[in-house]
Scaffold this motif. Structure first.
Motif, PDB file in Angstrom:
ATOM      1  N   ALA A 196       0.679  -1.242   0.154  1.00 55.39           N
ATOM      2  CA  ALA A 196      -0.025  -0.057   0.111  1.00 55.39           C
ATOM      3  C   ALA A 196       1.026   1.294   0.070  1.00 55.39           C
ATOM      4  N   ALA A 197       1.994   1.415   0.638  1.00 50.76           N
ATOM      5  CA  ALA A 197       2.827   2.330   0.811  1.00 50.76           C
ATOM      6  C   ALA A 197       3.489   2.621  -0.607  1.00 50.76           C
ATOM      7  N   TYR A 198       4.040   1.809  -1.278  1.00 48.31           N
ATOM      8  CA  TYR A 198       4.348   1.909  -2.471  1.00 48.31           C
ATOM      9  C   TYR A 198       3.069   2.424  -3.776  1.00 48.31           C
ATOM     10  N   GLY A 199       1.950   1.627  -3.373  1.00 47.40           N
ATOM     11  CA  GLY A 199       0.846   2.215  -4.042  1.00 47.40           C
ATOM     12  C   GLY A 199       0.623   3.833  -3.934  1.00 47.40           C
ATOM     13  N   VAL A 200       0.832   4.301  -2.984  1.00 47.22           N
ATOM     14  CA  VAL A 200       0.790   5.864  -2.907  1.00 47.22           C
ATOM     15  C   VAL A 200       2.025   6.517  -3.807  1.00 47.22           C
ATOM     16  N   VAL A 201       3.042   5.775  -3.721  1.00 50.39           N
ATOM     17  CA  VAL A 201       4.311   6.394  -4.876  1.00 50.39           C
ATOM     18  C   VAL A 201       3.807   6.438  -5.941  1.00 50.39           C
ATOM     19  N   LEU A 202       3.154   5.025  -6.556  1.00 52.80           N
ATOM     20  CA  LEU A 202       2.740   4.943  -7.726  1.00 52.80           C
ATOM     21  C   LEU A 202       1.406   5.904  -8.266  1.00 52.80           C
ATOM     22  N   SER A 203       0.642   6.306  -7.099  1.00 54.80           N
ATOM     23  CA  SER A 203      -0.481   7.463  -7.328  1.00 54.80           C
ATOM     24  C   SER A 203       0.010   8.582  -7.769  1.00 54.80           C
ATOM     25  N   VAL A 204       1.285   9.128  -6.846  1.00 56.01           N
ATOM     26  CA  VAL A 204       1.875  10.513  -7.110  1.00 56.01           C
ATOM     27  C   VAL A 204       2.756  10.440  -8.445  1.00 56.01           C
ATOM     28  N   LEU A 205       3.141   9.271  -8.794  1.00 55.23           N
ATOM     29  CA  LEU A 205       4.062   9.287 -10.095  1.00 55.23           C
ATOM     30  C   LEU A 205       3.150   9.414 -11.225  1.00 55.23           C
ATOM     31  N   ASP A 207      -7.199   7.790  -4.320  1.00 58.58           N
ATOM     32  CA  ASP A 207      -6.201   6.665  -4.358  1.00 58.58           C
ATOM     33  C   ASP A 207      -5.934   5.783  -3.199  1.00 58.58           C
ATOM     34  N   ILE A 208      -5.688   6.760  -1.870  1.00 58.65           N
ATOM     35  CA  ILE A 208      -5.423   6.411  -0.777  1.00 58.65           C
ATOM     36  C   ILE A 208      -6.642   5.645  -0.068  1.00 58.65           C
ATOM     37  N   GLU A 209      -7.753   6.208  -0.466  1.00 54.73           N
ATOM     38  CA  GLU A 209      -9.173   5.532   0.314  1.00 54.73           C
ATOM     39  C   GLU A 209      -9.408   4.242  -0.570  1.00 54.73           C
ATOM     40  N   VAL A 210      -8.926   4.278  -1.823  1.00 55.81           N
ATOM     41  CA  VAL A 210      -9.028   2.759  -2.525  1.00 55.81           C
ATOM     42  C   VAL A 210      -8.143   1.932  -1.817  1.00 55.81           C
ATOM     43  N   LEU A 211      -6.939   2.136  -1.584  1.00 61.22           N
ATOM     44  CA  LEU A 211      -6.136   1.376  -1.086  1.00 61.22           C
ATOM     45  C   LEU A 211      -6.446   1.056   0.569  1.00 61.22           C
ATOM     46  N   ALA A 212      -6.958   1.912   1.170  1.00 61.65           N
ATOM     47  CA  ALA A 212      -7.479   1.498   2.517  1.00 61.65           C
ATOM     48  C   ALA A 212      -8.679   0.697   2.405  1.00 61.65           C
ATOM     49  N   ALA A 213      -9.581   0.666   1.511  1.00 63.35           N
ATOM     50  CA  ALA A 213     -10.642  -0.320   1.408  1.00 63.35           C
ATOM     51  C   ALA A 213     -10.417  -1.696   0.947  1.00 63.35           C
ATOM     52  N   SER A 214      -9.128  -2.004   0.619  1.00 62.96           N
ATOM     53  CA  SER A 214      -8.797  -3.341  -0.249  1.00 62.96           C
ATOM     54  C   SER A 214      -8.733  -4.552   0.767  1.00 62.96           C
ATOM     55  N   ARG A 215      -8.481  -4.283   1.942  1.00 65.04           N
ATOM     56  CA  ARG A 215      -8.714  -5.480   3.119  1.00 65.04           C
ATOM     57  C   ARG A 215      -8.972  -4.590   4.253  1.00 65.04           C
ATOM     58  N   PRO A 216     -10.009  -5.203   5.125  1.00 70.66           N
ATOM     59  CA  PRO A 216     -10.424  -4.266   6.517  1.00 70.66           C
ATOM     60  C   PRO A 216      -9.708  -4.622   7.398  1.00 70.66           C
ATOM     61  N   THR A 217      -9.178  -5.987   7.673  1.00 69.15           N
ATOM     62  CA  THR A 217      -8.812  -6.294   8.952  1.00 69.15           C
ATOM     63  C   THR A 217      -7.297  -6.192   9.424  1.00 69.15           C
ATOM     64  N   ALA A 218      -6.260  -6.040   8.425  1.00 68.15           N
ATOM     65  CA  ALA A 218      -5.008  -5.998   8.671  1.00 68.15           C
ATOM     66  C   ALA A 218      -4.758  -4.378   8.934  1.00 68.15           C
ATOM     67  N   VAL A 219      -4.466  -4.134  10.242  1.00 71.42           N
ATOM     68  CA  VAL A 219      -4.288  -2.638  10.604  1.00 71.42           C
ATOM     69  C   VAL A 219      -3.010  -2.091   9.997  1.00 71.42           C
ATOM     70  N   ASN A 220      -2.047  -2.994   9.635  1.00 71.95           N
ATOM     71  CA  ASN A 220      -0.686  -2.539   8.917  1.00 71.95           C
ATOM     72  C   ASN A 220      -1.099  -1.863   7.767  1.00 71.95           C
ATOM     73  N   PHE A 237      -3.505   0.327   7.304  1.00 73.32           N
ATOM     74  CA  PHE A 237      -3.761   1.749   7.775  1.00 73.32           C
ATOM     75  C   PHE A 237      -2.738   2.487   8.367  1.00 73.32           C
ATOM     76  N   TRP A 238      -1.873   1.766   9.131  1.00 73.68           N
ATOM     77  CA  TRP A 238      -0.699   2.387   9.543  1.00 73.68           C
ATOM     78  C   TRP A 238       0.384   2.742   8.728  1.00 73.68           C
ATOM     79  N   ALA A 239       0.480   1.880   7.629  1.00 75.75           N
ATOM     80  CA  ALA A 239       1.155   2.359   6.553  1.00 75.75           C
ATOM     81  C   ALA A 239       0.637   3.627   5.742  1.00 75.75           C
ATOM     82  N   LEU A 240      -0.544   3.563   5.286  1.00 68.31           N
ATOM     83  CA  LEU A 240      -1.017   4.682   4.679  1.00 68.31           C
ATOM     84  C   LEU A 240      -0.920   5.918   5.739  1.00 68.31           C
TER      85      LEU A 240
END
Length: 366
Positions: free
Chosen positions: A69-78, A91-104, A106-109
């Motif tokens: 997800a962190a690299y996904g944000v880089v891709l978004s800005v690029l 894009d960050i909202e889309v990434l956040a919605a991809s899996r709801p249980t893993a707190v890592n 949201f922490w990375a985003l």
């Protein structure tokens, strides 16, 4: 059947890398859906690609999801450029919605959003500077995860060796290794450390229905590295314990609450109950990013449920009658009183409870 005579086994330890950032500004992922029969890599160029890879299980495992997800944000800005802040936020909202249980996730985003906010507070950033800052943060998250895994492995093995004589026999569930993290592993990081210290007796890997991460991924990883592993059906775990073949159950986590309750792959709770009955030790190994002190107990953890077709078919082969009702939760919650130790890079909590969790993490709940 995976064994040392299999053509995929070379006899040499081979490190496994599932996430790589490419110099041309793309993210390279090992498609874990294809393993163990095919080793296929895909290249992602947009945040939507990264979100789809997370949702569709190309990449899985809480730490690996956060890194992706962190690299996904880089891709978004690029892709969008720093002036397209609204698109990046979407894009960050889309990434956040991809899996709801893993707190890592949201922490990375949140870490990536702080980098963006810091640059915005300094005025309109130069495009290259923001892109470089975000890439550095994503790579730092990646590097810190590997370092944390290695530290946890060393701490966990020290505790295990203090508790019993060697060799040590381990049962693990799902996949918690290099494929699920930045490149070393949480629970499988402990296995790797046991092997490095020459005190590993054997590893038993639950197959982990319905996605078979234990069979397809854990067994594959360990075979690649020449670590002795036996694959067993999930329902054989109790028999193994009863037969005296297990010393420790070692698992990862997708979220740990303020009192030490732990969400992990479905089937983990059953293992904890079995371990308690047989007088065995149950260990959870997870980075600090997995701790969610905002949730008091495991009852507050959102449990993802997936489509029923995952349990009525295996590799496209139907194994259940048409029209049958299904129940397919991805995770379950192990109460803290069934856990002997939670191991993080910040320290070990034996027999966890809220008082001990707060003492170590020094955070408050709303």
């Amino acid at each position: 059947m995976l064994n040392k005579n299999d053509s995929s086994f070379t006899g040499n330890a081979r490190s496994v890398s599932a996430i790589d950032w490419l110099p041309e500004g793309k993210l390279k992922l090992l498609d874990q859906r294809k393993l163990p029969t095919e080793e296929v890599y895909i290249e992602l160029s947009t945040a939507a690609d990264a979100a789809a890879a997370i949702k569709d299980m190309v990449v899985r495992g809480a730490p690996a999801i956060g890194i992706t997800a962190a690299y996904g944000v880089v891709l978004s800005v690029l892709k969008s450029g720093p002036d397209s802040t609204d698109q990046v936020a979407r894009d960050i909202e889309v990434l956040a919605a991809s899996r709801p249980t893993a707190v890592n996730l949201f922490w990375a985003l949140d870490r990536m959003k702080r980098v963006i906010q810091q640059h915005e507070s300094n005025g309109s950033p130069v495009e290259a500077l923001l892109q470089e800052a975000l890439l550095q943060e994503a790579q730092l998250i990646h590097e810190q995860d590997i370092a944390a895994n290695k530290k946890m492995g060393a701490s966990a093995v020290a505790l295990m060796r203090a508790r019993q004589s060697t060799p040590i026999r381990v049962l693990t569930h799902c996949n918690t290794g290099a494929l699920a993290t930045g490149g070393y592993g949480t629970a499988l990081g402990v296995v790797r450390r046991l092997q490095e210290e020459n005190v590993l007796g054997h590893v038993y890997a639950d197959e982990t229905r319905p996605w078979l991460q234990g069979a397809r991924l854990t067994a594959w990883e360990l075979v690649q590295e020449g670590i002795p592993v036996t694959l067993n059906a999930d329902v054989a775990a109790g028999h193994l314990m009863q037969a005296g073949k297990i010393d420790w159950v070692v698992v990862g986590a997708d979220r740990i609450t303020a009192n030490g309750d732990t969400a992990n792959k479905i089937g983990t709770y059953s293992l904890a109950v079995l371990a308690k009955h047989h007088g065995l030790k149950f260990m959870v190994v997870a980075p600090e990013s997995t701790i969610d002190m905002q949730l008091r107990t495991g009852q507050d953890i959102p449990i993802e449920e997936r489509e029923g077709d995952e349990i009525v078919a295996v590799k496209g082969q139907i194994i259940a009658p048409q029209g049958v009702h299904t129940f397919n939760p991805v995770f379950d919650v192990t109460p803290h009183d069934l856990i002997d130790a939670i191991v993080t890079e910040k320290g070990i909590i034996e027999y966890p409870n809220e008082t001990k969790m707060r003492a170590l993490f020094a955070k408050t709940c709303d």
